[in-house]
Design an enzyme around this catalytic site. Structure first.
Site, PDB file in Angstrom:
ATOM      1  N   SER A  51      27.059  74.285  26.725  1.00 52.70           N
ATOM      2  CA  SER A  51      26.603  74.822  25.433  1.00 52.70           C
ATOM      3  C   SER A  51      25.091  74.718  25.406  1.00 52.70           C
ATOM      4  O   SER A  51      24.486  74.003  26.217  1.00 52.70           O
ATOM      5  CB  SER A  51      27.201  73.997  24.294  1.00 52.70           C
ATOM      6  OG  SER A  51      26.580  74.272  23.052  1.00 52.70           O
ATOM      7  N   TYR A 102      29.685  66.210  20.214  1.00 50.55           N
ATOM      8  CA  TYR A 102      29.673  67.502  20.908  1.00 50.55           C
ATOM      9  C   TYR A 102      28.555  67.549  21.942  1.00 50.55           C
ATOM     10  O   TYR A 102      28.771  67.959  23.095  1.00 50.55           O
ATOM     11  CB  TYR A 102      29.510  68.628  19.883  1.00 50.55           C
ATOM     12  CG  TYR A 102      29.711  70.011  20.447  1.00 50.55           C
ATOM     13  CD1 TYR A 102      30.992  70.501  20.678  1.00 50.55           C
ATOM     14  CD2 TYR A 102      28.624  70.832  20.736  1.00 50.55           C
ATOM     15  CE1 TYR A 102      31.179  71.769  21.190  1.00 50.55           C
ATOM     16  CE2 TYR A 102      28.809  72.105  21.253  1.00 50.55           C
ATOM     17  CZ  TYR A 102      30.093  72.574  21.469  1.00 50.55           C
ATOM     18  OH  TYR A 102      30.278  73.832  21.991  1.00 50.55           O
TER      19      TYR A 102
END
Length: 298
Positions: A154, A167
């Protein structure tokens, strides 16, 4: 005179091989499945959502009836289930030449607002499942020189925003793991790509969980604000990923929402968040102004 190119440097050949894709019931994974079928790959699709996964399989069967396709319903948050899935894939799909670890989950909340169990849930899906499936299928990939591995990180595997400790930790881990494995597999003729998507229009915001200590109103506001930043069509992201696979690119940044933060981190590694936060606030204000008919930020 130079000899023939190493297998991992030649273009990846989709037709004739089997592609394993996790998180295939929606978003980037779903679009990867469609586009891989169009390119002639046999498919093994994994997801925890049985109904959505079946719908994707049916759609592929309609548009590409000759494509060999198998599905596996598995919750990758369950370490034991992920381990079994890897063993089953290795045993029953020896023709696998492409593994795409795409499945991912999100958890909202500052580190002091989430429990360790909630934090570990994110690590289980986003990182440990990547490790388990890669480890299980590595002998299969190595048995097919010219095979390829894709791990989806990401932009939060490059820049870590507040409220996303779990995350970001998982996606930074995916990045480091992938880069090390790329170097290890170079001599085996297996290509490796790490993907850093920016704001892709997927279900990750809708499916995100809130930490136990996050007030409901704060979570709803944050999720709505985050969802507005997800503007890139998933089919565009999937096309860029498969282009990177074919060209053996080691690293892919998808969208300006990935390339600009990447540049900012390089320029100001210790203080990148201040301008990033300003830019994010400015963009959100402009979007809200367009929605309400106002003039927006100057």
């Amino acid at each position: 005179m130079a000899g023939p190119a190493a297998p991992a440097r030649r273009p990846y050949v989709f037709a004739g091989g089997t592609a394993v894709v996790t998180g295939a019931a929606s978003g980037i994974g779903e679009q990867l499945a469609y586009q891989l079928a169009d390119r002639g790959s046999a498919l093994v699709l994994l997801d925890r959502d049985a109904d959505r996964l079946a719908a994707v399989a049916d759609a592929i069967g309609t548009r590409r009836p000759r494509v060999a396709l198998d599905t596996m319903v598995v919750d990758l948050a369950d370490d034991a289930a992920a381990q079994r899935a890897g063993a089953d894939l290795a045993a029953h799909h020896p023709g696998t030449t492409l593994l795409v670890n795409n499945a991912g989950v999100a958890l909202a909340g500052r580190f002091d607002q989430v429990t360790l169990e909630e934090f570990d849930w994110v690590l289980a899906v986003n990182f440990r499942a990547v490790v388990r499936l890669t480890h299980a299928l590595l002998p299969t990939l190595k048995a097919h020189p010219g095979a390829h591995l894709v791990n989806v990180s990401s932009i939060f595997g490059i820049a870590a925003p507040p409220g996303q400790a779990a995350y970001a930790a998982s996606k930074f881990a995916v990045r480091g793991f992938t880069e090390a494995v790329r170097h290890e597999l170079a001599a085996d003729g297996v290509g490796v790509t790490v993907v850093h998507p920016g704001g892709i229009r997927t279900r990750i915001a809708a499916n995100a969980r809130a930490g136990s200590g996050v007030p409901a109103a704060e979570f709803d506001e944050g999720r709505e604000r985050f969802a507005k930043l997800l503007r890139i069509p998933p089919e565009k992201a999937a096309a860029q990923i498969l282009d990177a696979v074919e060209r053996r690119r080691p690293r892919v940044l998808i969208g300006l929402s990935a390339t600009l933060p990447d540049l900012l981190v390089r320029l100001a590694p210790g203080s990148y968040w201040r301008p990033a936060e300003w830019a994010s606030t400015r963009q959100a204000a402009r979007q809200e102004a367009r929605r309400t008919g106002g003039r927006g930020a100057p």
